[in-house]
Scaffold this motif. Structure first.
Motif, short mmCIF file in Angstrom:
data_model
loop_
_atom_site.label_atom_id
_atom_site.label_comp_id
_atom_site.label_asym_id
_atom_site.label_seq_id
_atom_site.Cartn_x
_atom_site.Cartn_y
_atom_site.Cartn_z
N PHE A 79 -108.07 18.59 -2.09
CA PHE A 79 -107.12 18.92 -1.03
C PHE A 79 -107.78 19.12 0.34
CE2 PHE A 79 -105.21 20.29 -5.03
CZ PHE A 79 -104.04 19.55 -5.00
N GLY A 80 -109.03 18.60 0.50
CA GLY A 80 -109.64 18.54 1.83
C GLY A 80 -110.17 19.85 2.37
N PHE A 81 -110.68 20.70 1.49
CA PHE A 81 -111.28 21.97 1.94
C PHE A 81 -112.80 21.94 1.79
CE2 PHE A 81 -107.09 23.58 0.16
CZ PHE A 81 -106.46 23.54 1.40
N VAL A 82 -113.42 20.74 2.05
CA VAL A 82 -114.86 20.60 1.81
C VAL A 82 -115.70 21.53 2.68
CG1 VAL A 82 -116.80 18.97 1.84
CG2 VAL A 82 -114.57 18.27 0.94
N PRO A 83 -115.42 21.67 3.98
CA PRO A 83 -116.22 22.63 4.77
C PRO A 83 -116.13 24.05 4.24
CG PRO A 83 -115.06 21.12 6.22
CD PRO A 83 -114.54 20.87 4.84
N ASP A 84 -114.91 24.47 3.86
CA ASP A 84 -114.77 25.82 3.31
C ASP A 84 -115.55 25.95 2.02
OD1 ASP A 84 -113.06 26.29 5.38
OD2 ASP A 84 -111.22 26.08 4.21
N LEU A 85 -115.51 24.92 1.19
CA LEU A 85 -116.27 24.94 -0.06
C LEU A 85 -117.76 25.07 0.21
CD1 LEU A 85 -116.56 24.41 -3.15
CD2 LEU A 85 -116.61 21.97 -2.62
N TYR A 119 -99.73 23.22 -8.03
CA TYR A 119 -100.09 24.55 -7.59
C TYR A 119 -100.34 24.49 -6.09
CZ TYR A 119 -104.84 22.59 -8.06
OH TYR A 119 -105.95 21.80 -7.95
N ASP A 120 -100.30 25.64 -5.46
CA ASP A 120 -100.47 25.72 -4.01
C ASP A 120 -101.97 25.68 -3.71
OD1 ASP A 120 -100.91 26.77 -1.37
OD2 ASP A 120 -98.81 27.39 -1.40
N PRO A 121 -102.49 24.59 -3.09
CA PRO A 121 -103.95 24.46 -2.90
C PRO A 121 -104.54 25.60 -2.07
CG PRO A 121 -102.82 22.39 -2.48
CD PRO A 121 -101.77 23.42 -2.60
N GLU A 122 -103.90 25.92 -0.98
CA GLU A 122 -104.45 26.95 -0.08
C GLU A 122 -104.56 28.28 -0.80
OE1 GLU A 122 -106.01 28.44 3.41
OE2 GLU A 122 -105.36 26.38 3.13
N LYS A 123 -103.45 28.69 -1.47
CA LYS A 123 -103.47 29.98 -2.16
C LYS A 123 -104.45 29.98 -3.33
CE LYS A 123 -98.74 31.29 -0.89
NZ LYS A 123 -97.39 31.63 -1.38
N THR A 124 -104.53 28.85 -4.02
CA THR A 124 -105.46 28.75 -5.16
C THR A 124 -106.91 28.83 -4.68
OG1 THR A 124 -103.83 27.38 -6.30
CG2 THR A 124 -106.08 27.34 -7.14
N ILE A 175 -114.52 23.76 -6.65
CA ILE A 175 -114.90 22.42 -6.20
C ILE A 175 -113.73 21.45 -6.39
CG2 ILE A 175 -116.40 20.46 -6.74
CD1 ILE A 175 -118.63 22.49 -7.32
N ASN A 176 -113.06 21.56 -7.54
CA ASN A 176 -111.92 20.67 -7.80
C ASN A 176 -110.85 20.82 -6.72
OD1 ASN A 176 -113.09 19.74 -10.15
ND2 ASN A 176 -112.02 21.22 -11.46
N VAL A 177 -110.50 22.07 -6.43
CA VAL A 177 -109.43 22.31 -5.46
C VAL A 177 -109.82 21.81 -4.09
CG1 VAL A 177 -108.05 24.09 -4.32
CG2 VAL A 177 -108.55 24.28 -6.76
N CYS A 178 -111.02 22.18 -3.64
CA CYS A 178 -111.43 21.83 -2.27
C CYS A 178 -111.66 20.34 -2.12
CB CYS A 178 -112.71 22.59 -1.91
SG CYS A 178 -112.48 24.38 -1.83
N ASP A 179 -112.17 19.68 -3.14
CA ASP A 179 -112.39 18.24 -3.04
C ASP A 179 -111.05 17.49 -3.02
OD1 ASP A 179 -114.09 15.79 -3.27
OD2 ASP A 179 -112.96 15.59 -5.14
N VAL A 226 -107.00 22.83 -15.14
CA VAL A 226 -105.77 22.89 -14.36
C VAL A 226 -106.04 22.47 -12.92
CG1 VAL A 226 -103.98 24.43 -13.47
CG2 VAL A 226 -104.74 24.65 -15.83
N THR A 227 -107.10 22.99 -12.34
CA THR A 227 -107.38 22.65 -10.95
C THR A 227 -107.74 21.17 -10.80
OG1 THR A 227 -109.67 23.38 -11.27
CG2 THR A 227 -108.12 24.97 -10.34
N ARG A 228 -108.26 20.59 -11.85
CA ARG A 228 -108.64 19.17 -11.80
C ARG A 228 -107.46 18.23 -12.05
NH1 ARG A 228 -110.30 16.99 -16.36
NH2 ARG A 228 -111.20 18.97 -17.02
N GLU A 229 -106.57 18.61 -12.96
CA GLU A 229 -105.52 17.68 -13.39
C GLU A 229 -104.15 17.96 -12.78
OE1 GLU A 229 -105.44 17.89 -17.59
OE2 GLU A 229 -107.44 17.05 -17.87
#
Length: 1455
Positions: free
Chosen positions: A654-660, A627-632, A648-652, A620-623
């Protein structure tokens, strides 16, 4: 024929003038009525407007300021179609508006004029042009579609109608044209019938036509019919026909036989012709309406004439079907909206009686369910039954009007027929016929059910109940419930076909049955879903699943599934309510994700994560995108899943790489960091490295991570991330590795240079030895780059030397680095050395900022591109002339927009002309040519403008002209406008140049209202009133512009000139109401002496309300009164006269006004007015108001004013109304005047007053006659004693006797006798006996007379009394004798009978007379009977003999 008995009823539904529609707009071109819902009227005065009349509330019209040539209201909805011709063209602009939404739905510009249009369906407009017919749908963005071309017979015809059949497969266009030369007054009618399927037309003669459907017996489908009416003249012979023909007959099916009938026009209507035809689908009647108001009614099936009458004295120009009433609306020129309907109570008796057409009467009664044919139907039924035609009898009973034969007697009649072997029972035939026609009544349903139950065919009951063929009743329920189990599934399926909501209710009813639902919930749901009834299935499941039971998990999932696929918002609402908790959450979450329900998809992710379904979370996170990226991301971090791939799917994505990176490093999940950088997204490695550096990760891990990716890493962002953190040396090994692999990336070398900046001398000396001295690496490209870059970073003073000595380095890249290092001269040298002249001049311009050097450089290299750059820089610096020169040298026309803008700002139009002439040679741009003309104008080269516009050019001359005009370059603008024939603009330009005669000439050519106004107003300002009047006459013919012209003149004090203009306008051919009205207003303001004459001359052409306001403002009361009268505003007229009587009052005029007022209070105000100002004429006014006023109120007014005597003539005139107040007032006057004759006459003729009060008032009056009147009043009031007493008191004995006689009171009469005896009035005693004869008893009279010695005076009374009573006795005896004779005659008859029966008695000898009876004796002499031995009776002795006269029964002798 009396209207009440006519078969067609006419009613006036509305009059258009009553709701403010002026008579001049009640025409075919101004009024439209597309259905019985709306009438639309287009007004052009006093202002352009459209009036919409809702027939449900006709007295509340909707008036909107709209200018259009035609307006049509949609037949069903509040949608308005407008048509207007574009000025100066033959094109029409069409628009459709939604009035309720206040929005335009669509519009279209027709390339040719639309001569007729009409709503042919609620969704389709028919458009007729001079050559073709189009259909335009209001749905979507479609344009009008051409349907067919007009045939030759409709050329030069006025189109009056266009229709289509319900299937839109047949179309008919109708027009009219002048008649033949020998009879031009008989208008000719032409039609074009077109088949859409066959794409063929047929030309026909006809004035009116309509489509209809009719079911031919034996055919299971309706036949399409066209009916049309014609009236033609040939060789002096006029023929009028009605035709009814079937279109597109169905092969192999019974067809409709063509019908034809004559239209009989009376001699007075020889030139009349049909204008409309309407079909009553309710009764299958056909209405033909003619222009002069004749109505023909025909039966559609047989074309039989039913009725003809004139329904309107005025010409009819428009009709519309009144579908619900089975009739039609018609509008005539007077503005009457007439409704014609069938008189249901009389039409059948009329047809059967006056037309003597019994068959038509029965058929029409059956079709329309009409009364009046009961006897005919019953008689026909009995005839069919007697002829054993049971099937025909059953059909007749089933179709009987108002169900007169659908009774228990009819059922019993069919039951009584013996059943023949092998034949269907007549009763079943009857019920079968009823079932095909519709629903059975309660009794029929019960009887049919008995038959079915007895034959054990209850499945038929299920079918009929499901099809709603039976009327349910308690008895029917009792019949079918015993031992019967319905097939609920079958019933539900059947109900679904016709009533989805009923099926839902039935299913819910089953779910609540005792013992549980007989059909599985899932099965019921599938039944709904099979028919795509999603809403119904959802409604059922939501109701039955309210308990939220675990065993309903599958159904909970199902209802969510079907709605997530079709109606996601419904599913979202269900989930939000939290009513279900047992559904398949992963499955629903997946569907939520696909449906775009972010919150629900996140819930799914949470559910899957909590249940350990990591693979599903990862997928789901990949495809998914829902869904709400921040909340997920936050949830996955908090969940701390053992597998980091979902995070990793979500952060990659939707641009959350530093947080990841921070999460993975702090969670010691370094393996996932390596996997992400190496396999997922190496491009994000710089962000990972930066975050790892922030988290103080060991350098060895970071270096290993970088080297594991190598060339896949983007160098520049990696260097940037490390440099921001002062950790650039971390990349040394990585960068050297890239250099060794032959990397040409400048960022690699830059980074190395930066890193070695701390060892400048050592590195530079090493590189100088390698590169500058003759060695094997002297020409090495990378080393030369490295040497120069190192010098740029470490020792800029050496860079220029290296540039001059080296020639195998990357010039463009190193030059850019030099620019970044702010070594601009070195960068210029590098670019110049490599012949990168554009980059070189850019350094001079952008970095060194020396335009002069750049110009010198441009002169040296003489490259167009260099000159272009120089020109742009000069332009930026504001050196516009120099820039233009440079652009010319560069032969660069690309920047012409910027050059034009700058040149205009700097006002260097001479230079701009040179530039634009160069640009014209390279590009054909409207902007360039337009600006060139403008530049010529700015430098006053008008001759060049004239030459230029004569040559081929692409200038936007209208825009140029407008611009020149706006900037007051009028001479140049004049040249342009004259060349392009823009007369409107030329006119206003000439105005600015004070060339007024030329302006008027141009305005005449432009012929637009706006232009005329501009020129007119300018002439007024310039006091050129002659020219202004020429313009004004062309303006004031337009209603909308008249008032503006008038205000302009008046604001400038030009009153006489304005009046002259308006007076001249009266004679114009296009003079309209507004001109006459405005002149009246001007007279009211400035020339009062002409006002009344103007009003009287042109009262029919005035806008009276507007002129009323003007007269009111100017206080011209006499004229105002006249206007009110002309406008039928009699209330206001009367009020004006009374309020301003010195000027406005005229007695004869006021009498005419006051009788027409609507406000009754004005009557009484008029009474007060005349009482105060014209008391001598008050009776005259009251006489004309006599039938309208409340006489009591008038009397009260005059009584309070103290002038009651003033209106005595009026009261005498109205006393016949017997009003109490009037009677009492007059009686009072008569008493005061001692006019007892009038008083008595008043009392005798008018009894409505306080009689007792009046009698008491005058019973002591000094005049005897007045007291006598009082006595008379008492008598009339039944106060007999008081009346008699008053008469006795005044010795009016005759009055007393008459009163006693009239009272009917015996006691009063006898008391009066006693009174006369006491008074010694013997004559009065005798008179009283005579007058009161009927009341006085004889014994009393005799006793009083005998005792008072008045027998002589009583003797006349006694004679009369004896004569009366003897007469009565004679009558009694006569009756007795007649009775005895009748008895005797009867006895003789009986004896004769006995004699006949005993014939033998005739042989016996005659019998002797019988001896007398003992004790009796006497004889009969023919007249008398003498009885000598009478029995003692009534006091007489037995020895006395009594003799009675045999003829008259009187006593003759007693002795």
């Amino acid at each position: 024929m009396a209207a009440a008995n006519a078969p067609i009823t006419m009613k006036e539904a509305l009059t258009l003038p009553s709701i403010g529609i002026n008579a001049q707009f009640i025409t075919f071109t101004n009024v439209t009525m597309e259905s019985d819902k709306y009438i639309c009227v287009r007004e052009t005065a006093p202002q352009n407007s459209v009036v919409i009349i809702d027939m449900n509330m006709p007295m509340q019209p909707l008036r909107r300021p709209i200018t259009a040539d035609s307006a049509l209201m949609n037949p069903n909805t509040r949608i308005l179609a407008l048509k207007a011709q574009l000025p100066g063209t033959t094109q029409d602009h069409l628009q459709i508006f939604n009035i309720e939404a206040k929005a335009k739905m669509k519009s279209h510009q027709m390339p040719e004029q639309v001569v007729f249009w009409k709503w042919i369906t609620p969704k389709m407009l028919g458009l007729v042009t001079q050559t073709s017919v189009y259909h335009w749908s209001i749905e979507g963005d479609s344009e009008p579609v051409k349907m067919f071309d007009r045939t030759a017979n409709l050329a030069n015809n006025q189109i009056i109608n266009y229709r289509c059949d319900p299937s839109e497969k047949w179309l008919v266009l109708i027009g009219i044209a002048p008649g033949s030369p020998e009879r031009p007054q008989l208008v000719k009618g032409n039609m074009q019938l077109f088949s859409v399927d066959q794409q063929r037309s047929q030309a026909l003669e006809g004035h009116a036509a309509s489509f209809a459907s009719f079911r031919v017996p034996g055919n299971d489908k309706d036949s399409l019919l066209i009916s049309f009416a014609t009236k033609t003249s040939n060789a002096g012979q006029t023929t009028s026909k009605l035709h009814v023909i079937e279109l597109g007959a169905q092969p192999g099916k019974p067809s409709f036989t063509k019908k034809q009938a004559d239209l009989f026009f009376p001699p007075d209507f020889a030139d009349d012709f049909p204008v409309a035809m309407q079909i009553s689908h309710k009764y299958s009647l056909l209405y033909v309406i003619t222009k002069l108001g004749l109505l023909f009614v025909y039966d559609l099936e047989t074309a039989t004439a039913v009725y003809r009458n004139r329904i309107s004295p005025d010409p009819i120009f428009l009709t519309s079907e009144a579908s619900s009433a089975g009739g039609f609306y018609a509008i005539n020129r007077r503005g009457q909206v007439l409704l014609a309907t069938v008189n249901e109570a009389t039409i059948i008796p009329f047809i059967s009686g006056q037309l003597n057409n019994l068959e038509l009467a029965v058929n029409l009664a059956k079709r329309g369910n009409l009364p009046g044919a009961e006897n005919l139907v019953v008689q026909r039924f009995q005839e069919l039954f007697a002829q054993t035609k049971y099937k025909e009898a059953a059909e007749l009973a089933a179709e009987s009007p108002q169900g007169i034969l659908r009774t228990p007697d009819t059922v019993a009649k069919f039951q009584s027929v013996p059943v023949q072997a092998g034949q269907t029972p007549p009763l079943l035939q009857y019920f079968g016929t009823l079932l095909t026609k519709g629903k059975l009544n309660a009794f029929e349903s019960l009887e049919l059910s008995r038959l079915v139950v007895n034959q054990n065919k209850k499945n038929l009951l299920e079918n009929w109940l499901a099809e709603d063929k039976l009327e349910c009743s308690e008895e029917l329920g009792d019949l079918v419930k015993v031992g019967y189990t319905p097939d609920y599934l079958f019933l539900l399926q059947t109900i679904l076909r016709s009533d989805p909501q009923g099926a839902v209710n039935f299913a819910l009813m089953m779910s609540q049955m005792e013992g549980g639902c007989p059909v599985d919930y899932n099965t019921i749901t599938d039944l709904f879903l099979q028919r795509n009834m999603i809403r119904e299935a959802t409604a059922f499941l939501l109701d039955v699943l309210k308990p939220n039971l675990p065993e309903h998990a599958f159904l909970q999932t199902k209802v969510l599934e079907i709605n997530l696929v079709t109606f996601p918002n419904v599913a979202d609402a269900i989930l939000a309510n939290g009513m279900f908790s047992h559904y398949d959450r992963p499955r629903i979450g997946q569907l939520c994700e696909k449906a775009g329900l972010y919150i629900r998809a996140l819930q799914y992710i949470e559910a899957a994560a909590k249940t350990g379904q990591i693979k599903e979370v990862e997928r789901v996170t990949r495809e998914s995108n829902f869904y709400d990226p921040e909340k997920t991301k936050n949830f996955l971090m908090e969940a701390k899943l053992p597998d980091a791939r979902p995070l990793i799917n979500v952060c990659d994505r939707f641009g959350f790489v530093p947080d990841l990176t921070h999460y993975l490093y702090s969670s010691n999940m370094l393996r996932y960091i390596e996997g992400y950088v190496q396999k997922v997204n190496p491009g994000n490695a710089p962000l990972v490295v930066g975050q790892l550096l922030d988290d103080e990760c060991p350098e060895d891990f970071i270096k290993g991570l970088i080297l594991s990716v190598r060339s896949l890493l983007p160098v520049e962002p990696l260097v940037e991330e490390c440099e921001k953190r002062n950790r650039l040396r971390l990349l040394t090994q990585f960068l050297e590795h890239l250099v060794s692999e032959g990397s040409q990336d400048v960022h690699v070398h830059n980074a190395l240079a930066f890193m070695t900046a701390d060892l400048p001398h050592e590195l530079i000396e090493l590189l100088e030895k390698i590169v500058l001295q003759n060695s094997a690496f002297s020409g090495n490209f990378n080393l030369q780059n490295l040497l120069i870059l190192t010098a740029i970073k470490a020792d800029p003073s050496r860079v220029m030397d290296y540039i001059n000595r080296l020639d195998n380095f990357d010039g463009p890249a190193v030059g850019e680095v030099a620019v970044e290092a702010q070594l601009y001269e070195e960068a210029f040298a590098i670019f110049k050395k490599f012949n990168l002249n554009v980059q070189a001049v850019n350094v001079l311009l952008d970095n060194i900022r020396d335009v002069n050097r750049a110009v010198e450089f441009a002169f040296r290299v003489e490259e167009d591109a260099v000159w272009s750059q120089v020109a742009k820089a000069q332009l930026r610096e504001g050196l516009v002339s120099d820039a233009i020169e440079s652009f010319i040298r560069a032969d660069d026309a690309t920047q012409f927009l910027e050059v034009i803008r700058a040149a205009e700002d700097a006002n260097v139009y001479h230079d701009l002309v040179r530039y634009l002439l160069m640009v014209r040679q390279k590009a054909k741009e409207p902007k360039v040519d337009s600006e060139l003309i403008y530049a010529y104008a700015k430098i006053d080269r008008l001759g060049d403008i004239e030459e230029f516009i004569l040559m081929p050019n692409v200038a936007n001359l209208p825009n140029v002209g407008d611009r020149l005009y706006d900037e007051e370059l009028y001479e140049a603008a004049k040249i342009i406008f004259a060349f392009i024939s823009n007369w409107a603009k030329l006119a206003v330009t000439l105005v600015k140049l004070k060339q007024f005669q030329g302006a008027v000439d141009a305005a005449r050519k432009a012929n637009s209202s706006k232009t005329w106004k501009e020129v007119c107003f300018a002439c007024v300002d310039a006091e050129e009133f002659r020219l202004a009047q020429i313009c004004g006459l062309n303006i004031i013919v337009q209603v909308d512009d008249l008032e503006e012209v008038s205000e302009y003149y008046q604001n400038r004090g030009c009153f006489n000139e304005l009046i002259s203009l308006m007076e001249s306008g009266l004679g114009l051919e296009r003079a309209h109401m507004g001109i006459f009205t405005e002149l009246g207003v001007l007279y009211a303001r400035y020339r009062h002496e002409k006002l009344m004459e103007h009003i009287k001359l042109f009262s029919t052409r005035l806008n009276i309300p507007k002129l009323i306001r003007a007269c009111d403002e100017q206080q011209h009361w006499k004229e105002l009164t006249y206007l009110y009268i002309q406008y039928d505003e009699f209330d206001n007229a009367a009020t004006t006269v009374m309020n301003h009587s010195p000027e406005a009052w005229d007695h004869m005029q006021f009498k005419d006004i006051i009788v027409k007022v609507a406000n009754v209070e004005l009557y009484y105000k008029a009474v007060h007015f005349y009482l105060q100002e014209h008391p001598d004429l008050i009776n005259d006014v009251l006489n004309v108001l006599a039938l309208r006023v409340d006489h009591t109120r008038v009397v009260d007014i005059m009584r309070k004013a103290g002038h009651l005597r003033l209106v005595k003539p009026y009261m005498v005139a109205v006393q016949s109304n017997n009003v109490s107040a009037v009677n009492e007032a007059l009686n009072e006057m008569y008493i005061e005047e001692e006019d007892y004759d009038r008083l008595r006459e008043s009392i005798e003729l008018h009894d409505n007053f306080d009689q007792i009060g009046l009698a008491q008032k005058i019973e002591k009056h000094e005049l005897l006659e007045m007291r006598r009147v009082a006595s008379y009043i008492y008598k009339k009031a039944g106060r007999w004693k008081q009346s008699i007493a008053l008469s006795k008191k005044d010795n009016l004995y005759r009055d007393a006797m008459e009163t006693a006689s009239q009272s009917g009171d015996r006691e009063l009469a006898e008391e009066l006798l006693v009174f006369f005896i006491e008074q010694g009035k013997k004559e009065c005693f005798a008179s009283c006996l005579f007058v009161c004869y009927d009341l006085i008893r004889a014994d009393v009279a005799l006793e009083l007379a005998w005792m008072n010695n008045m027998v002589d005076f009583a003797f006349p009374y006694l004679l009369q009394f004896v004569r009366e009573y003897t007469g009565k006795v004679d009558e009694l005896i006569k009756d007795k004798i007649e009775a005895l004779n009748e008895v005797k005659a009867k006895e003789n008859e009986e004896k004769d009978v006995i004699k006949q029966q005993n014939m033998y008695a005739q042989l016996l000898p005659l019998a002797l007379p019988a001896p007398p009876m003992p004790g009796m004796g006497g004889w009969w002499d023919g007249r008398r009977f003498c009885c000598t031995n009478a029995t003692p009776t009534n006091g007489w002795n037995a020895s006395n003999a009594t003799v009675w006269h045999a003829t008259n029964g009187t006593l003759l002798m007693c002795g």
